[in-house]
Design a protein around this motif. Structure first.
Motif, PDB file in Angstrom:
ATOM      1  N   UNK A 406      -2.218  -1.812   0.739  1.00  0.00           N
ATOM      2  CA  UNK A 406      -2.424  -2.062   2.174  1.00  0.00           C
ATOM      3  C   UNK A 406      -1.423  -3.106   2.652  1.00  0.00           C
ATOM      4  N   UNK A 407      -0.742  -2.840   3.761  1.00  0.00           N
ATOM      5  CA  UNK A 407       0.265  -3.775   4.266  1.00  0.00           C
ATOM      6  C   UNK A 407      -0.331  -5.138   4.594  1.00  0.00           C
ATOM      7  N   UNK A 408      -1.567  -5.136   5.039  1.00  0.00           N
ATOM      8  CA  UNK A 408      -2.205  -6.394   5.406  1.00  0.00           C
ATOM      9  C   UNK A 408      -2.475  -7.310   4.230  1.00  0.00           C
ATOM     10  N   UNK A 409      -2.312  -6.794   3.003  1.00  0.00           N
ATOM     11  CA  UNK A 409      -2.573  -7.590   1.796  1.00  0.00           C
ATOM     12  C   UNK A 409      -1.325  -8.298   1.273  1.00  0.00           C
ATOM     13  N   UNK A 410      -0.220  -8.242   2.022  1.00  0.00           N
ATOM     14  CA  UNK A 410       1.051  -8.744   1.508  1.00  0.00           C
ATOM     15  C   UNK A 410       0.974 -10.217   1.091  1.00  0.00           C
ATOM     16  N   UNK A 411       0.386 -11.064   1.939  1.00  0.00           N
ATOM     17  CA  UNK A 411       0.310 -12.498   1.620  1.00  0.00           C
ATOM     18  C   UNK A 411      -0.584 -12.743   0.407  1.00  0.00           C
TER      19      UNK A 411
END
Length: 678
Positions: A406-411
């Motif tokens: 998921x892109x939102x999990x990058x951090x």
């Protein structure tokens, strides 16, 4: 300081029974009241969900127990080669080890690896030949293999009483009595008549071996009388602590037979912290040699074995070598010179922790609050800093591109990877400059698989990975020279540096950079020479074909020039990087691939198919060894040809074959296959 502490590691090949042995030790000492099982996933040391899932030890786990008034700290280490860093850093901070061997398989490949690691740190060992109750168990063969394959001097203290299904217990050669297990506690009896002659001869060999090593035993033996057990035990302890021989015991950890005598042997023969030599180090300021005695009254020093995440934050697992440490004390991270304050001190018990008021020389504890601590770092008294030698971190041999699903999990993904890399120095995380992709590199396919599963299990981040890629290296094949000038002027102070550089292969294929300054007459000012070396070292990290690191190089600065105003350290560093790339490209570079030592164990019916398959994988068969139940094939095979070998071997052998591999060396990759590295 009293002799009431033992710091012991359990080391062995995978499936030799390390975790089962640790579990029985904890049960016999009353530390646990119900015995767990590796297959059921409920053992004390394999507490992580992934260890339960895979049925193997992934991370070394420390537990404490007490036997005969002596506190024993035990570290159960992994047996799989992908997690060899766990064994390396455990042995660095331990005083002794129990090496477990399967009586069926004998000395297996990873047994040799961990034995060499223990040799490097001069760790005294006790050998425990396990699985005496299993089909094919052969005590004599295993003892012979310990001597032949490991170059050790085995000192047999016990004989098995029966073998395979008839295994009942052991004959104690020191006390000349039989120990028979028909319950949790052994029954002591006289040596059976049928074994008496064999036992008498074995004890005579034991006494003779000790007489060659120990003057007290020699004097008693030369007198012609019976050598007392107490005298033998004292001599065994002296020889074991000094590393002159390895006491050998046997049993079946699964049946809890032989475990209590092993505990007795740990207390009687394994070294206490004060039996070990003073730890050596250097003064971080002057570089002068220093030592620290293993005393609570000496200045504080400790080595960080590993850093792990916990409910308290980051835990630094440390071995205290000298002095004492308590919550609130300031410590110097000697490698960096920074000082930090200890928040808490914890006694680790596998997956749980207990606070302690103080830790002293010999203790293995976890410290909370050290934000900058990394594995291998030294902690010391700020008034008496010292840097201790750390441990060898192996270079990775395989890498994969990885990204969060998921892109939102990058951090969260990046923070989690940073945490994993801080805990495991053999896991390298980098970012490709051209693509921005995150790449993780490790010791094998299982290592990287566990990394991905840990991201999901411990951090709630699902990740996807690309196909595994071999970690290639490059070397120069001939000498090359370049005379390169960096000249940039954009108004104001510019950049100027000229370097004439020669690069060549290192003698003996050694790794790393060997740099020489051969300039004369101040052609390159001495202040700028270290900048040239830094520039070359930086360029080596990705200066080979297709951007692969350069494994080893000899670089000589032959000449140069500078400008009074426009020359600087950064200018010479930049010029050196550019000069290196030109010269290395002209040195006819060779790509190297990791060559693995593969040991395949397979029934004779499948031997031909296995050898043929290894040869198709560009493998060179070194030897085949016929065993009682199976054959062992040893071959040197390029790592790139071994992806998916688990499934192939299962198919060839109908699930009856197994294999183990360990990195052997780098070897030239055929030019026709260079496109694999691109």
């Amino acid at each position: 300081m009293t002799r009431k502490l033992r710091n012991i590691g359990i080391i062995a090949h995978v499936d030799a029974g390390k975790t089962t042995l640790t579990e029985r030790i904890l049960f016999n000492t009353g530390r646990i009241h119900r015995v767990g099982d590796v297959h059921d996933g409920n053992t004390e040391t394999d507490h992580h969900a992934l260890e339960k899932k895979h049925g193997i030890t992934i991370s070394s786990a420390a537990v404490s127990c007490e036997w005969q008034g002596i506190e024993i700290t035990i570290i159960d280490t992994p047996g799989h080669v992908d997690f060899t860093i766990e064994v390396e850093r455990s042995l660095r901070v331990l005083d002794g080890a129990v090496a477990a061997f399967s009586a069926v398989a004998g000395v297996e490949p990873q047994s040799e690896t961990v034995w060499r690691q223990a040799d490097r740190f001069h760790v005294p060992r006790i050998a425990f030949i396990n699985k005496m109750d299993q089909m094919g168990a052969d005590f004599g063969r295993t003892v012979a293999m310990i001597g032949e394959r490991l170059g050790a001097r085995p000192l047999v203290l016990q004989l098995p009483l029966g073998a395979e299904g008839a295994f009942q217990g052991v004959v104690d050669l020191v006390a000349m009595q039989a120990l028979v297990w028909d319950g949790p506690v052994p029954v002591v009896s006289a040596v059976p008549e049928a074994m008496l002659d064999e036992a008498v001869m074995a004890r005579a060999r034991l006494v003779e071996a000790l007489a060659e090593d120990d003057e007290a035993v020699l004097e008693a033996w030369a007198g012609g009388g019976e050598v007392e057990a107490a005298l033998l035990r004292a001599a065994i302890r002296r020889g074991c602590v000094a590393g002159r021989f390895t006491p050998v015991l046997c049993g079946s950890a699964y049946r809890n037979a032989g475990v209590q005598p092993l505990l007795d042997a740990i207390c009687a023969y394994a070294p206490a912290p004060e039996d070990r030599p003073a730890v050596e180090g250097t003064d971080p300021g002057s570089g002068a040699s220093q030592t620290r005695q293993p005393s609570a009254d000496a200045p504080f020093s400790a080595l960080v074995s590993k850093v792990v995440a916990s409910r308290y934050g980051a835990l630094a697992i440390v071995r205290v070598y000298s002095g004492r440490i308590a919550p609130g004390d300031a410590v110097c991270l000697s490698d960096t010179g920074r000082s930090e304050r200890v928040g808490r001190a914890l006694r680790v018990q596998a997956g749980s922790e207990t606070e302690v008021a103080e830790a002293v020389a010999g203790d293995v504890v976890a410290l909370v609050g050290l934000k900058s601590a990394r594995a291998g770092m030294t902690l010391s008294d700020p008034r008496h800093p010292i840097v201790l030698s750390g441990f060898v971190v192996p270079d990775p041999v395989i890498s994969v591109a990885i990204e969060p699903k998921a892109r939102g999990d990058q951090d969260r993904f990046r923070r989690a990877l940073d945490t994993l890399a801080r805990s495991d120095p053999s896991l390298r995380v980098s970012t490709e400059a051209e693509t921005g992709r995150t790449v993780v590199a490790g010791m094998g396919e299982l290592h990287l698989q566990i990394c991905v599963e840990t991201l999901k299990e411990d951090f709630g981040v699902e990740a996807v990975i690309g196909a595994p890629q071999v970690a290639y290296r490059a070397v120069a094949s001939r000498r090359a020279e370049v005379d390169h000038t960096l000249r940039k002027q954009n108004g104001g102070t510019g950049l100027f540096a000229r370097v004439k550089l020669a690069v060549a292969p290192r003698a003996g294929d050694e790794a790393g950079l060997l740099f020489r300054d051969a300039t004369v007459g101040g052609a390159v000012p001495k202040d700028f020479v270290p900048s040239v070396e830094r520039g070359i070292a930086a360029a080596m990290t990705d200066g080979g074909p297709y951007g692969w690191p350069v494994l080893g190089l000899e670089a000589t600065l032959l000449d140069g020039a500078f400008h009074a105003k426009d020359s600087s350290g950064p200018a010479f560093e930049m010029a050196a990087r550019e000069a290196f790339r030109i010269a290395f490209a002209d040195s006819e570079p060779v790509l190297l691939e990791p060559l693995m030592r593969v040991t395949v164990t397979v029934p004779a019916d499948y031997l031909g198919a296995v050898i043929g398959d290894l040869q198709r994988r560009r493998g060179l068969v070194a030897e085949t060894v016929a065993g009682a139940a199976a054959h062992e094939v040893v071959a040197m095979v390029p790592l790139g040809e071994l992806f998916g070998y688990v499934g192939a071997l299962r198919s060839m052998s109908q699930g009856r074959g197994s294999f183990h591999m360990v990195f052997e060396r780098y070897a030239p990759l055929p030019k026709a296959l260079w496109d694999r590295a691109g």
